[in-house]
Design an enzyme around this catalytic site. Structure first.
Site, short mmCIF file in Angstrom:
data_model
loop_
_atom_site.label_atom_id
_atom_site.label_comp_id
_atom_site.label_asym_id
_atom_site.label_seq_id
_atom_site.Cartn_x
_atom_site.Cartn_y
_atom_site.Cartn_z
CG HIS A 73 -1.60 1.11 1.47
ND1 HIS A 73 -2.74 1.35 0.59
CD2 HIS A 73 -1.77 2.15 2.37
CE1 HIS A 73 -3.37 2.73 0.97
NE2 HIS A 73 -2.70 2.88 1.98
N GLY A 82 -7.32 3.53 2.05
CA GLY A 82 -8.10 3.75 1.03
C GLY A 82 -7.53 4.39 -0.17
N PRO A 85 -3.46 7.90 -1.18
CG PRO A 85 -2.18 6.09 -0.61
CD PRO A 85 -3.33 6.47 -1.53
CG ASP A 104 -8.20 -7.18 7.58
OD1 ASP A 104 -8.58 -6.19 6.83
OD2 ASP A 104 -7.84 -6.90 8.87
CG ASP A 108 -5.72 0.02 2.48
OD1 ASP A 108 -5.24 -0.83 1.71
OD2 ASP A 108 -6.06 1.08 2.00
CE LYS A 168 -11.52 4.99 -7.64
NZ LYS A 168 -11.77 4.17 -8.77
CG ASN A 202 -6.31 15.78 -10.66
OD1 ASN A 202 -7.21 14.77 -11.29
ND2 ASN A 202 -5.09 15.33 -10.57
#
Length: 236
Positions: A73, A82, A85, A104, A108, A168, A202
């Protein structure tokens, strides 16, 4: 060791290629879409490795590999769980870094195998930090692999009290700039540099019915070349 790999970004492909070149690993497949996960039930690998796989792996798949499912991650867990990051590390002033953890049923949230902090400076854009995190993901995995292979890792449970998480949709909301919003200059610059990721547009603002996209570039004064030591104000 029999492995199935889940991945879909530059760091993931780099780790996948590295594993494929090794004599101690048989990589049976590279999966990039959720609809392909049933192959894991067919192959029954000892280990699943994920890097850049932006989809939730269901519990019935997580239970298949004898050794478990490992994720790389690009955030310093439990901070920045999520999506994106790199963006939230800048916007929220969180420590940036990368984490290898067991997967799991949460997102994360699994026990941590290894971490590496990545420095962030005020001049960094979201793209600058993202590229640095990609490199750190690859380096940390390569350096940790022999311990993972040999089962010589002591995983540490995450502290949920320190956790942050973003979906997101929150990134989409962050991109829309309100021209009437009040904030400090530092907050605005952090937001803009976090969202600066060329060639993507963005951050944007709507003014008088027109939409404008916004990037930012920050240059340390020490890197500005001033001829003969004369600054702009001195020239007048």
């Amino acid at each position: 060791m029999d492995v199935v790999f889940l991945g879909a970004n530059n760091a993931g492909f780099a780790i996948y290629d590295w594993l494929c070149e090794r004599d101690d690993v048989t990589v049976h497949a590279l999966l990039t879409r959720p609809g392909q996960l049933s192959l894991i039930e067919t192959v029954e690998p000892e280990l699943v490795v994920a890097a850049g796989f932006d989809h939730v792996v269901p519990p019935e798949i997580l239970d298949v590999p004898e050794r478990g499912c490992l994720n790389v991650h690009p955030g310093l867990l439990p901070h920045a769980r999520g999506y994106n990051p790199n963006v939230w590390s800048i916007v929220e002033g969180l420590p940036a870094g990368v984490t290898i953890h067991w997967m799991d049923e949460g997102i994360d949230t699994g026990d941590i195998v290894a971490t590496r902090e990545v420095p962030v400076s005020f001049e960094d854009t979201g793209k600058d930090l993202y590229e640095r995190l990609e490199t750190a993901c690859y380096d940390l995995f390569v350096e940790t692999w022999s311990d993972i292979r040999d089962g010589d890792v002591d995983a540490i449970e995450q502290r949920d009290t320190e956790a942050t998480y973003h979906e997101k949709a929150e990134f989409t909301d962050l991109c829309e700039l309100d021209p009437d919003e009040t904030c400090t200059v530092r907050e605005l610059l952090d937001r803009l540099r976090a969202l600066t990721f060329p060639p993507f547009d963005n951050a944007y603002v709507d003014i008088d019915g027109e939409r404008y996209y916004v990037d930012v570039s920050i240059t340390p004064a020490a890197e500005v070349n001033e001829p003969d030591g004369v600054g702009l104000l001195d020239a007048y």
